[in-house]
Design an enzyme around this catalytic site. Structure first.
Site, mmCIF file in Angstrom:
data_model
loop_
_atom_site.group_PDB
_atom_site.id
_atom_site.type_symbol
_atom_site.label_atom_id
_atom_site.label_comp_id
_atom_site.label_asym_id
_atom_site.label_seq_id
_atom_site.Cartn_x
_atom_site.Cartn_y
_atom_site.Cartn_z
ATOM 1 C CE LYS A 190 -4.331 1.596 1.901
ATOM 2 N NZ LYS A 190 -5.087 1.913 3.332
ATOM 3 C CB SER B 163 -8.472 3.563 2.378
ATOM 4 O OG SER B 163 -7.582 3.104 3.308
ATOM 5 C CB SER C 133 -8.711 0.476 5.128
ATOM 6 O OG SER C 133 -9.170 1.990 4.938
#
Lengths: 490, 107
Positions: A85, A160, A184
């Site tokens: 990420k 997210s 997330s």
């Protein structure tokens, strides 16, 4: 040689067995994943690091040729290409947090988790798309564009960590790292049909994670199987002197736990009535109830529990998280790194300088910074921030009470399957309410896993959420892996 | 409940060092009002004698009184460039001057 179909690999173990048999080399595997990722249309990656990845893969080739077998015991992630990420800093590799603020940021160091994965033999194919500064639940808030759902391009992948989930599902990396502040990791894992774990707060070092809300953020793995997430956890977990919130406790043995059948007869599974409200779509409810029946069939006892204060969880979260964000993101001032626009460079007043530099934040980030600044401002702090922290304590107490009666709590991850891109845009509150089933675990600092439990009536994946007491990751892995095996057999 | 006016939105944005357009002020004012009217449900919750939970592991750490504070060696581990030994942290800076961060003159 025929190109490898990366989507066929279901686990790291399967890949290692294929390395052992000499079916392909780490560099061939890595090239195949890179091709899949670079040809992909999901917009899952922001930055590719193909040179670093191929260099590491070729070095792994040499080791394999010399050793003839994967050195699993010392390198549990030998030759495994991962995705990271883009809020995890990587030395010399652009780290954007999906924001124009950090569009050209090349950090001088790497996150502890990244180093630990590399020391275990893994390497990164690149940096994965996300909601800007991890603020969002649909991955539509990225300065680099929305990520598409891996099987239904008109849908969101969840957020997210949307890129992290979509890339794993689509065979663009073997596994990935995400971060979970209010769901997330679990929400995109659920929407995309992969496994994701938010570890106990303090289990995994956050040194090198660009902070959103420090009392909630936790890094965790996403993978195609429960065991893959366990492999990553065993490598990542453990105290880090560089993160004062990382707990000084022994590392868990999550892989061993996966291979150990749960004590079904003694297992009490709590079913919170608040997680089965009218907001659940029928498809989600059907799949989750089937999973619970499966637990019962193994001999587990289903016990109704109640988490009455979880109905306030979204309200608490959107005060606490934004307050912490308004403080954390004050560091983006255009002085030492990050955006300094041409206007800022011309500024003659300090306030103008800051405001021009901070114009690089996107709308959701601005909205949350304003809300957080409000909740912390003089005259409102007691009514909003402090009160939210008190109600947060009540949410945590509910779990403590429930875990006196049960070993784990099970329910859905999200009220619905993946929604359409744009469907909830322009209505922040509706989007916030989508996190109502994932936020409670963050507020209480508890570990929680999303495991695929079938598809809803619309053909989209549904995630089963397993939540345990603090530091119960091994139990979650044991139950999650057993459930996954059971489901694959039927 | 707090009434969010455009003036309050502007004032809070200024505290956060965010400059908003008039369109943003209008949009955010409505959205903040909507979000605040939702989160205001916590006002009705009885929290008498409830200690605020600021940090999830506070009670664990307080209970473990035997624990020594974690110290690490006071050692500089600043990443430096292999070529000239300069600190890598400067490479990410928008502007540098003679080994220091450079900013526009504001006084």
């Amino acid at each position: 040689m025929k190109a490898l179909d990366t989507a066929r690999f279901q686990s790291i173990r399967e890949i290692h067995d294929a390395f052992d048999r000499g079916e392909f080399l780490p560099s061939e595997l890595t090239r195949a994943y890179l091709q899949a990722a670079q040809a992909g249309t999901l917009n899952a990656f922001i930055t590719f690091t193909e040179e670093n990845a191929m260099r590491a893969a070729v070095a792994a080739d040499q080791v394999l040729k010399a050793e003839k077998k994967v050195p699993r015991a010392i390198l549990p992630l030998f030759g495994i290409p991962l995705g990271l990420k883009d809020n995890l800093v990587t030395e010399g590799v652009r780290t954007t947090c999906a924001s124009r603020m950090l569009e050209n940021y090349h950090p001088p160091y790497s996150a502890t988790v990244v180093k630990r994965l590399e020391n275990a033999g893994a390497f990164s194919l690149g940096k994965l798309n996300m909601d800007e500064f991890a603020m969002g639940g649909s991955n539509e808030n990225s300065a680099f564009g929305a990520v598409q759902h891996p099987t239904h391009p008109d849908r969101v992948p969840g957020g997210s960590s949307g890129g992290s989930a979509a890339a794993v599902r689509a065979g663009q990396c073997v596994a990935s790292l995400g971060s979970d502040t209010g769901g997330s990791i679990r929400l995109p894992a659920s929407y995309c049909g992969v496994v994701g774990l938010k570890p106990t707060y303090g289990r995994v070092s956050r040194f090198g994670l660009i902070a959103f809300a420090s009392s909630l953020d936790q890094i965790g793995p996403l993978g195609r199987s429960v065991e893959d997430c366990a492999v990553l956890m065993d490598v990542m977990a453990g105290h880090d002197p560089l993160d004062s919130t990382s707990l000084m406790i022994e590392k868990p043995s999550c892989v061993d736990a996966c291979r150990r059948a749960p004590d079904w007869a003694g297992l009490r599974v709590g079913i919170p009535e608040e997680f089965f409200s009218a907001q659940l779509s029928p498809g989600v409810e059907t799949r989750v109830r089937e999973a619970l029946k499966w637990f019962e069939a193994q001999g587990a006892k289903l016990v109704p529990v109640t988490l009455p204060n979880s109905r306030h969880a979204v309200a608490v979260y959107y005060l606490v998280a934004v307050s912490e964000a308004s403080s954390n993101l004050a560091r983006f001032d255009g002085v030492r790194y990050g955006n300094r626009s041409a206007e800022a460079a011309q500024a003659s007043k300090l306030k103008d300088f800051y405001e021009h530099a901070r114009a690089a934040f996107g709308p959701e980030v601005k909205r949350r910074l304003i809300l957080g600044t409000f909740a912390l401002s003089s005259g409102y702090q007691d009514a909003y921030y402090r009160k939210a922290c008190q109600v947060r304590a009540l949410v945590a107490h509910d779990f403590e009470r429930a875990f006196q009666e049960v070993d784990l709590i099970a329910g859905p991850v999200a009220p619905t399957t993946a929604f359409r891109i744009g469907e909830k845009a322009g209505d922040p509150l509706t989007l916030y309410l989508n996190d109502l089933l994932t936020i409670p675990a963050n507020l209480a600092g508890l570990p929680a896993m999303s495991v695929p439990c079938g598809d809803g009536e619309d053909g989209l994946p549904v995630g089963l959420q397993l939540m345990g007491p603090s530091l119960s990751e091994e139990m979650l892995f044991s139950v999650g892996a057993a459930y996954e095996r059971g489901r694959r057999q039927t | 409940m707090a009434e969010i006016s455009e003036a309050l939105t502007r004032r809070v944005a200024e505290l956060a060092r965010l400059r908003l357009s008039q369109a943003e002020v209008t949009q955010f004012t409505g959205q903040l009002q909507q979000i605040l009217s939702y989160v205001d449900q916590i006002q009705a919750v009885d929290v008498t004698d409830v200690e605020p939970l600021i940090y999830p592991n506070a009670s664990r750490e307080a209970a473990d009184s035997s624990r020594e504070p974690a110290f690490r060696a006071d050692r500089v581990v600043e990443p430096r460039n292999a070529a000239d030994g300069s600190p890598k942290v400067l490479e990410a800076a928008p502007e540098i001057h003679e080994g220091a961060f450079q900013v526009p003159q504001i006084v």
